[in-house]
Design a protein around this motif. Structure first.
Motif, mmCIF file in Angstrom:
data_model
loop_
_atom_site.group_PDB
_atom_site.id
_atom_site.type_symbol
_atom_site.label_atom_id
_atom_site.label_comp_id
_atom_site.label_asym_id
_atom_site.label_seq_id
_atom_site.Cartn_x
_atom_site.Cartn_y
_atom_site.Cartn_z
ATOM 1 N N ARG A 151 38.000 18.963 31.915
ATOM 2 C CA ARG A 151 36.714 19.381 31.343
ATOM 3 C C ARG A 151 35.860 20.179 32.314
ATOM 4 O O ARG A 151 34.860 20.775 31.924
ATOM 5 C CB ARG A 151 35.934 18.139 30.900
ATOM 6 N N SER A 152 36.195 20.169 33.591
ATOM 7 C CA SER A 152 35.364 20.870 34.559
ATOM 8 C C SER A 152 35.400 22.373 34.306
ATOM 9 O O SER A 152 36.380 22.911 33.799
ATOM 10 C CB SER A 152 35.838 20.581 35.983
ATOM 11 N N ARG A 153 34.358 23.035 34.669
ATOM 12 C CA ARG A 153 34.242 24.476 34.452
ATOM 13 C C ARG A 153 35.285 25.210 35.292
ATOM 14 O O ARG A 153 35.368 25.015 36.501
ATOM 15 C CB ARG A 153 32.839 24.936 34.856
ATOM 16 N N PRO A 154 36.108 26.063 34.674
ATOM 17 C CA PRO A 154 37.135 26.760 35.434
ATOM 18 C C PRO A 154 36.544 27.721 36.446
ATOM 19 O O PRO A 154 35.553 28.399 36.184
ATOM 20 C CB PRO A 154 37.920 27.522 34.351
ATOM 21 N N VAL A 162 50.120 41.294 32.983
ATOM 22 C CA VAL A 162 51.398 40.604 33.108
ATOM 23 C C VAL A 162 51.170 39.102 33.274
ATOM 24 O O VAL A 162 51.887 38.287 32.688
ATOM 25 C CB VAL A 162 52.206 41.164 34.297
ATOM 26 N N LEU A 163 50.161 38.715 34.046
ATOM 27 C CA LEU A 163 49.854 37.297 34.236
ATOM 28 C C LEU A 163 49.518 36.643 32.909
ATOM 29 O O LEU A 163 49.970 35.520 32.618
ATOM 30 C CB LEU A 163 48.686 37.140 35.213
ATOM 31 N N VAL A 164 48.734 37.308 32.083
ATOM 32 C CA VAL A 164 48.369 36.774 30.769
ATOM 33 C C VAL A 164 49.614 36.589 29.901
ATOM 34 O O VAL A 164 49.770 35.566 29.219
ATOM 35 C CB VAL A 164 47.365 37.705 30.064
ATOM 36 N N LEU A 165 50.532 37.535 29.960
ATOM 37 C CA LEU A 165 51.744 37.451 29.153
ATOM 38 C C LEU A 165 52.681 36.355 29.658
ATOM 39 O O LEU A 165 53.350 35.677 28.872
ATOM 40 C CB LEU A 165 52.454 38.809 29.134
ATOM 41 N N ILE A 166 52.731 36.181 30.967
ATOM 42 C CA ILE A 166 53.508 35.073 31.522
ATOM 43 C C ILE A 166 52.950 33.751 31.003
ATOM 44 O O ILE A 166 53.682 32.850 30.605
ATOM 45 C CB ILE A 166 53.463 35.085 33.066
ATOM 46 N N ARG A 173 56.986 30.879 37.711
ATOM 47 C CA ARG A 173 56.233 31.125 36.493
ATOM 48 C C ARG A 173 55.429 29.898 36.064
ATOM 49 O O ARG A 173 54.356 30.035 35.462
ATOM 50 C CB ARG A 173 57.179 31.568 35.373
ATOM 51 N N ALA A 174 55.957 28.713 36.337
ATOM 52 C CA ALA A 174 55.221 27.511 35.950
ATOM 53 C C ALA A 174 53.856 27.474 36.632
ATOM 54 O O ALA A 174 52.837 27.168 36.008
ATOM 55 C CB ALA A 174 56.027 26.259 36.302
ATOM 56 N N GLN A 175 53.826 27.787 37.919
ATOM 57 C CA GLN A 175 52.554 27.800 38.637
ATOM 58 C C GLN A 175 51.649 28.920 38.129
ATOM 59 O O GLN A 175 50.430 28.780 38.100
ATOM 60 C CB GLN A 175 52.800 27.955 40.135
ATOM 61 N N ALA A 176 52.255 30.030 37.718
ATOM 62 C CA ALA A 176 51.463 31.135 37.174
ATOM 63 C C ALA A 176 50.764 30.705 35.884
ATOM 64 O O ALA A 176 49.596 31.024 35.648
ATOM 65 C CB ALA A 176 52.358 32.350 36.917
ATOM 66 N N VAL A 177 51.490 29.977 35.036
ATOM 67 C CA VAL A 177 50.907 29.475 33.789
ATOM 68 C C VAL A 177 49.750 28.529 34.088
ATOM 69 O O VAL A 177 48.664 28.634 33.503
ATOM 70 C CB VAL A 177 51.978 28.753 32.945
ATOM 71 N N MET A 178 49.968 27.612 35.013
ATOM 72 C CA MET A 178 48.931 26.656 35.363
ATOM 73 C C MET A 178 47.679 27.356 35.873
ATOM 74 O O MET A 178 46.562 27.054 35.458
ATOM 75 C CB MET A 178 49.451 25.691 36.436
ATOM 76 N N LEU A 179 47.870 28.310 36.778
ATOM 77 C CA LEU A 179 46.719 29.002 37.353
ATOM 78 C C LEU A 179 45.956 29.782 36.277
ATOM 79 O O LEU A 179 44.722 29.790 36.252
ATOM 80 C CB LEU A 179 47.176 29.939 38.468
ATOM 81 N N SER A 236 42.119 28.624 35.666
ATOM 82 C CA SER A 236 41.067 29.540 36.116
ATOM 83 C C SER A 236 40.305 30.169 34.972
ATOM 84 O O SER A 236 39.298 30.847 35.175
ATOM 85 C CB SER A 236 41.692 30.642 36.987
ATOM 86 N N GLY A 237 40.778 29.981 33.733
ATOM 87 C CA GLY A 237 40.105 30.568 32.599
ATOM 88 C C GLY A 237 40.519 31.984 32.290
ATOM 89 O O GLY A 237 39.946 32.635 31.408
ATOM 90 N N VAL A 238 41.543 32.494 32.994
ATOM 91 C CA VAL A 238 42.062 33.833 32.699
ATOM 92 C C VAL A 238 42.608 33.859 31.274
ATOM 93 O O VAL A 238 42.465 34.841 30.547
ATOM 94 C CB VAL A 238 43.169 34.229 33.708
ATOM 95 N N VAL A 239 43.221 32.773 30.875
ATOM 96 C CA VAL A 239 43.712 32.617 29.512
ATOM 97 C C VAL A 239 43.053 31.390 28.912
ATOM 98 O O VAL A 239 42.990 30.338 29.553
ATOM 99 C CB VAL A 239 45.254 32.446 29.483
#
Length: 223
Positions: A144-147, A163-167, A203-209, A213-216
């Protein structure tokens, strides 16, 4: 040969997984561990390519074992595939957060287990699009914390950010190439640069980040 360490506190389950994997022409089981501490010690000695890791074990659980294994010197090429009896639970989130490359349900078929080991061994993450969406939606509900976006995100080019968003949407390199109308080689270059700039293992870490971070944001710009 893909060198595999099998970790599970249930002897019969562990032996079954090991026998199945060791029967494959391209896979060899280099060790079996019944708990997290033993797994850490065997990983340090045996240098497996893939650790098939049960999450819930007495003593040191799979999350802490994963963290310690991936923190060992020379562990850059090690991939951890975590096993769980539930497709979405807090243990899965934590395992991915400490560096696991994906997860598989314990009731998966033999073919699915063998395929999963091969997938993570080649550096991909085992996060199918349908699983990724459900997993991350649940993940964000519990966080719940603010990203806060890491400063390294500002170093990405517009295309690298895309590309990060698509990953994060669960797309493979081939699918990203088709979406962006570029070659798969070009996508691989972008992915490598994203990983380098953001200090990511896979890629797993990319999804998590991307989600943390609120990018996605689930339901908005993810695919």
């Amino acid at each position: 040969m893909i060198r595999v360490l099998v970790v599970d506190d249930q002897t019969i389950v562990r032996a079954g997984f090991a026998a199945l994997l060791d029967a494959q022409e391209d896979i060899t089981v280099v060790g079996e561990a019944g708990d997290g501490r033993q797994a850490v010690a065997l990983a340090e000695r045996g240098r497996p390519d893939v650790v098939v890791m049960d999450i819930r074990m007495p003593g040191m659980d799979g999350i802490e074992a994963t963290r310690r294994i991936l923190a060992q010197p020379g562990s850059e090429g090690v991939r951890v595939l975590v096993l769980t009896t539930f497709d979405v639970d807090e243990y899965v989130y934590e395992a991915l957060a400490v560096g696991a490359s994906g997860f598989l349900l314990k009731d998966a078929t033999a073919d699915e287990l063998v395929s999963a080991v091969r997938v993570v061994a080649r550096g991909d993450s085992l996060l199918a699009p349908q699983v990724t969406g459900r997993l991350i939606r649940e993940f964000t509900k519990q966080r719940r914390s603010r990203p806060q976006a890491p400063s390294e995100l500002s170093t990405l080019t517009a295309r690298e950010s895309e590309v990060l968003v698509l990953i994060a949407g669960g797309l493979s390199n081939a699918e990203i190439a088709a979406r962006l109308v570029v070659s798969e080689h070009t996508v691989k270059t972008h992915v490598a640069r994203v990983f380098t700039k953001l200090g990511l293992r896979d890629r797993a870490q990319a999804v998590m980040l991307a989600y943390e971070s609120g990018v996605v944001v689930p339901g908005e710009n993810a695919t």
